[in-house]
Design an enzyme around this catalytic site. Structure first.
Site, PDB file in Angstrom:
ATOM      1  N   ASP A   1       0.837  -1.205   0.000  1.00 53.45           N
ATOM      2  CA  ASP A   1       0.000   0.000   0.000  1.00 53.45           C
ATOM      3  C   ASP A   1       0.871   1.254   0.000  1.00 53.45           C
ATOM      4  OD1 ASP A   1      -1.488  -2.243   1.687  1.00 53.45           O
ATOM      5  OD2 ASP A   1      -3.082  -0.873   1.104  1.00 53.45           O
TER       6      ASP A   1
ATOM      7  N   ASP B   1      -6.337   5.098  -4.091  1.00 52.09           N
ATOM      8  CA  ASP B   1      -6.330   3.959  -3.178  1.00 52.09           C
ATOM      9  C   ASP B   1      -5.251   3.014  -3.681  1.00 52.09           C
ATOM     10  OD1 ASP B   1      -8.919   1.927  -1.593  1.00 52.09           O
ATOM     11  OD2 ASP B   1      -6.733   1.872  -1.472  1.00 52.09           O
TER      12      ASP B   1
ATOM     13  N   ASP C   1     -12.275   4.847  -2.531  1.00 51.73           N
ATOM     14  CA  ASP C   1     -12.847   3.505  -2.727  1.00 51.73           C
ATOM     15  C   ASP C   1     -13.829   3.449  -3.879  1.00 51.73           C
ATOM     16  OD1 ASP C   1     -12.902   2.646   0.791  1.00 51.73           O
ATOM     17  OD2 ASP C   1     -11.581   1.916  -0.778  1.00 51.73           O
TER      18      ASP C   1
ATOM     19  N   THR D   1      -7.358  -4.431   0.622  1.00 51.88           N
ATOM     20  CA  THR D   1      -6.105  -4.921   1.231  1.00 51.88           C
ATOM     21  C   THR D   1      -6.303  -6.311   1.823  1.00 51.88           C
ATOM     22  OG1 THR D   1      -5.383  -2.679   1.711  1.00 51.88           O
ATOM     23  CG2 THR D   1      -4.356  -4.433   2.988  1.00 51.88           C
TER      24      THR D   1
ATOM     25  N   ILE E   1      -3.871   0.230  -2.668  1.00 51.01           N
ATOM     26  CA  ILE E   1      -4.396  -1.146  -2.738  1.00 51.01           C
ATOM     27  C   ILE E   1      -5.796  -1.102  -2.142  1.00 51.01           C
ATOM     28  CG2 ILE E   1      -4.247  -3.538  -1.941  1.00 51.01           C
ATOM     29  CD1 ILE E   1      -1.248  -3.347  -1.896  1.00 51.01           C
ATOM     30  N   ASP E   2      -6.795  -1.230  -2.997  1.00 45.83           N
ATOM     31  CA  ASP E   2      -8.175  -1.327  -2.485  1.00 45.83           C
ATOM     32  C   ASP E   2      -8.503  -2.806  -2.364  1.00 45.83           C
ATOM     33  OD1 ASP E   2     -10.765  -0.487  -1.699  1.00 45.83           O
ATOM     34  OD2 ASP E   2     -11.496  -1.029  -3.685  1.00 45.83           O
TER      35      ASP E   2
ATOM     36  N   GLU F   1      -5.213   7.303   0.524  1.00 47.27           N
ATOM     37  CA  GLU F   1      -5.617   6.593   1.738  1.00 47.27           C
ATOM     38  C   GLU F   1      -4.542   6.552   2.813  1.00 47.27           C
ATOM     39  OE1 GLU F   1      -6.945   2.544   1.192  1.00 47.27           O
ATOM     40  OE2 GLU F   1      -7.440   2.366   3.326  1.00 47.27           O
TER      41      GLU F   1
HETATM   42  N1  LIG Z   1     -17.588  -0.393   7.505  1.00 45.46           N
HETATM   43  C1  LIG Z   1     -17.243  -0.322   6.210  1.00 45.46           C
HETATM   44  N2  LIG Z   1     -18.201  -0.211   5.278  1.00 45.46           N
HETATM   45  C2  LIG Z   1     -17.867  -0.144   3.960  1.00 45.46           C
HETATM   46  N3  LIG Z   1     -16.590  -0.183   3.495  1.00 45.46           N
HETATM   47  C3  LIG Z   1     -15.635  -0.275   4.416  1.00 45.46           C
HETATM   48  C4  LIG Z   1     -15.895  -0.361   5.797  1.00 45.46           C
HETATM   49  N4  LIG Z   1     -14.712  -0.439   6.444  1.00 45.46           N
HETATM   50  C5  LIG Z   1     -13.769  -0.395   5.486  1.00 45.46           C
HETATM   51  N5  LIG Z   1     -14.327  -0.306   4.271  1.00 45.46           N
HETATM   52  C6  LIG Z   1     -13.638  -0.176   2.988  1.00 45.46           C
HETATM   53  O1  LIG Z   1     -13.905  -1.258   2.127  1.00 45.46           O
HETATM   54  C7  LIG Z   1     -12.791  -1.318   1.272  1.00 45.46           C
HETATM   55  C8  LIG Z   1     -12.692  -2.630   0.617  1.00 45.46           C
HETATM   56  O2  LIG Z   1     -13.699  -2.609  -0.316  1.00 45.46           O
HETATM   57  P1  LIG Z   1     -14.607  -3.881  -0.567  1.00 45.46           P
HETATM   58  O3  LIG Z   1     -15.513  -4.017   0.594  1.00 45.46           O
HETATM   59  O4  LIG Z   1     -15.200  -3.686  -1.900  1.00 45.46           O
HETATM   60  O5  LIG Z   1     -13.619  -5.093  -0.623  1.00 45.46           O
HETATM   61  S1  LIG Z   1     -13.345  -6.084   0.573  1.00 45.46           S
HETATM   62  O6  LIG Z   1     -14.348  -7.178   0.415  1.00 45.46           O
HETATM   63  O7  LIG Z   1     -13.603  -5.308   1.861  1.00 45.46           O
HETATM   64  O8  LIG Z   1     -11.939  -6.466   0.445  1.00 45.46           O
HETATM   65  C9  LIG Z   1     -11.607  -1.050   2.124  1.00 45.46           C
HETATM   66  O9  LIG Z   1     -10.637  -0.442   1.327  1.00 45.46           O
HETATM   67  P2  LIG Z   1      -9.096  -0.852   1.573  1.00 45.46           P
HETATM   68  O10 LIG Z   1      -8.784  -0.396   2.956  1.00 45.46           O
HETATM   69  O11 LIG Z   1      -8.423  -0.013   0.523  1.00 45.46           O
HETATM   70  O12 LIG Z   1      -8.996  -2.314   1.363  1.00 45.46           O
HETATM   71  C10 LIG Z   1     -12.158  -0.086   3.160  1.00 45.46           C
HETATM   72  O13 LIG Z   1     -11.796   1.262   2.869  1.00 45.46           O
HETATM   73 MG   LIG Z   2     -10.106   0.873  -0.368  1.00 46.45          MG
HETATM   74 MG   LIG Z   3      -6.638   0.763   0.343  1.00 40.83          MG
HETATM   75 MG   LIG Z   4      -7.419   0.406   3.812  1.00 39.44          MG
END
Ligand SMILES: Nc1ncnc2c1ncn2[C@@H]1O[C@H](COP(=O)(O)OS(=O)(=O)O)[C@@H](OP(=O)(O)O)[C@H]1O
Ligand SMILES: [Mg+2]
Ligand SMILES: [Mg+2]
Ligand SMILES: [Mg+2]
Length: 357
Positions: free
Chosen positions: A47, A135, A297, A140, A137-138, A70
């Site tokens: 990331d 982002d 995101d 993660t 790494i979305d 991020e």
């Molecule tokens: N409570 C809540 N509700 C909604 N989304 C949240 C929540 N908490 C975190 N996140 C964010 O979800 C990002 C990951 O996206 P996804 O849900 O599509 O993928 S995953 O299934 O969670 O891996 C993830 O992005 P990354 O941190 O970049 O992986 C988070 O930013």
């Molecule tokens: Mg993300």
């Molecule tokens: Mg991310």
């Molecule tokens: Mg994250």
């Protein structure tokens, strides 16, 4: 007349491609050391490294643009071994094509410059000016478990997304491949056809191309798949039950007579899969009253799906509003589908969520 945002698109595509190359190194070198953040979510050296490389390219070409990203470098400033591990990764990750690498502005001079670049992502966002959302790494969690993840970059001008790019290293290159969340075993080599670069510019359509390691590969126009029989639609949602209410999505599917089970996929790879017609509907239903989705995101995926003929709104039917800061503070949840059926999907969402007017 020059094509609007042509340079921003090329910089974004090559910067995402280079950053994706770094993340793949981290995955294959099993160097996925994670640190956890205040919000207890994981962040890896991938990331941090990907964010540094993307911001380096943006600063080279667009030094007065703002950046909302991020990650931040505070933890690295206090942890020299971690900083040095990331610096070694960043220092040695380049595109194979010399012209493409030079176009991105060349090497970052040293580790301190890398930390400063990471921290250039601290803009508060807003409704005025040119602001990039990153982002690195979305998904993660998906990255760590060997699932789907995405390197995501969007450009907003006065709050309106103009350019969106998604690098999805673990999605099949074949736009016609059936939607599946797994990648057929992390042992698969890249040659077996994984790695997609999605992109779009407002008003110019959406494309996909193989994710390369050098110059950009040939692109194909993509579009959402027309859904003639809603009951045969495929819908996707988060893997993490903490990120989307999976029982409500099941009720919505039932209301739409959808019989296929949902495809649970990490990251904005879901948006790319919809844009090329591999999936039909993306539901992201709030799991908390207070959580606000981050702009990084969704910015790139929102534009790519809409430029591919889809519609993206929140659960109330309002377009996602990227102009209010680092979060989608005016929105709750996400509903994405081909424009022709989005109204039917939203109606079912609002009935299940008790939002019907
Ligand atoms: N409570 C809540 N509700 C909604 N989304 C949240 C929540 N908490 C975190 N996140 C964010 O979800 C990002 C990951 O996206 P996804 O849900 O599509 O993928 S995953 O299934 O969670 O891996 C993830 O992005 P990354 O941190 O970049 O992986 C988070 O930013
Ligand atoms: Mg993300
Ligand atoms: Mg991310
Ligand atoms: Mg994250």
């Amino acid at each position: 007349m020059a094509t609007p945002y042509a340079k921003e698109l090329e910089v974004a595509q090559l910067a995402v491609q280079r950053a994706a190359r770094l993340t793949k190194r981290v995955f294959h070198e099993k160097a996925k050391g994670t640190v956890s953040k205040d919000d207890k979510s994981p962040v890896t050296i991938g990331d941090f490294g990907a964010q540094a490389l993307i911001i380096a390219a943006l600063r080279h070409h667009f030094p007065s643009d703002e950046i909302v990203a991020e990650e931040e470098a505070a933890q690295l400033r206090a942890d020299a071994p971690l900083r040095d591990q990331i610096w070694e990764l960043v220092r040695t990750t380049r595109l194979d094509d010399a012209d493409a690498e030079a176009f991105l502005g060349g090497a970052i001079p040293d580790a301190d410059a890398m930390l400063d670049l990471i921290d250039r992502g601290s803009s508060q966002g807003g409704a005025r000016g040119r602001i990039w959302a990153i982002d690195p790494i979305d998904g993660t969690k998906g990255f760590l478990r060997g699932g789907q993840y995405a390197v995501c970059l969007g450009l907003m001008v006065d709050g309106d997304v103009k350019v969106g790019v998604l690098g999805c290293p673990n999605l099949p290159v074949d736009d016609a491949a059936p939607l599946t969340a797994d990648i057929g075993g992390a042992h698969q080599t890249d040659e077996e056809g994984r790695g997609v670069l999605f992109s779009a510019v407002q008003g110019q359509g959406a494309t996909s191309r193989p994710l390369g390691a050098g110059a950009l590969r040939e692109a194909k126009a993509i579009s959402v798949k027309p859904v003639t029989d809603l009951s045969s639609a495929t819908f996707c949602e988060s893997v993490e039950s903490g990120h989307s209410n999976q029982s409500e999505s099941a009720q919505i599917a039932q209301k739409l007579n959808i019989t296929k089970p949902s495809v649970r996929m990490d990251s904005q790879a879901k948006y790319g899969s919809l844009a090329r017609g591999a999936g039909d509907i993306y539901l992201r239903l709030p799991t908390s009253k207070t959580y606000q989705e981050k702009i990084w995101d969704h910015a790139a995926g929102d534009l790519i799906v809409r430029e591919a003929g889809g519609q993206v709104t929140d659960t109330t039917g309002s377009r996602l509003d990227f102009s209010v800061g680092r979060t989608l503070a005016s929105n709750k949840g996400v509903v994405a589908a081909p424009a022709a059926i989005h109204g039917q999907v939203i109606k079912a969402v609002q009935e299940v969520l008790g939002l019907s007017k």
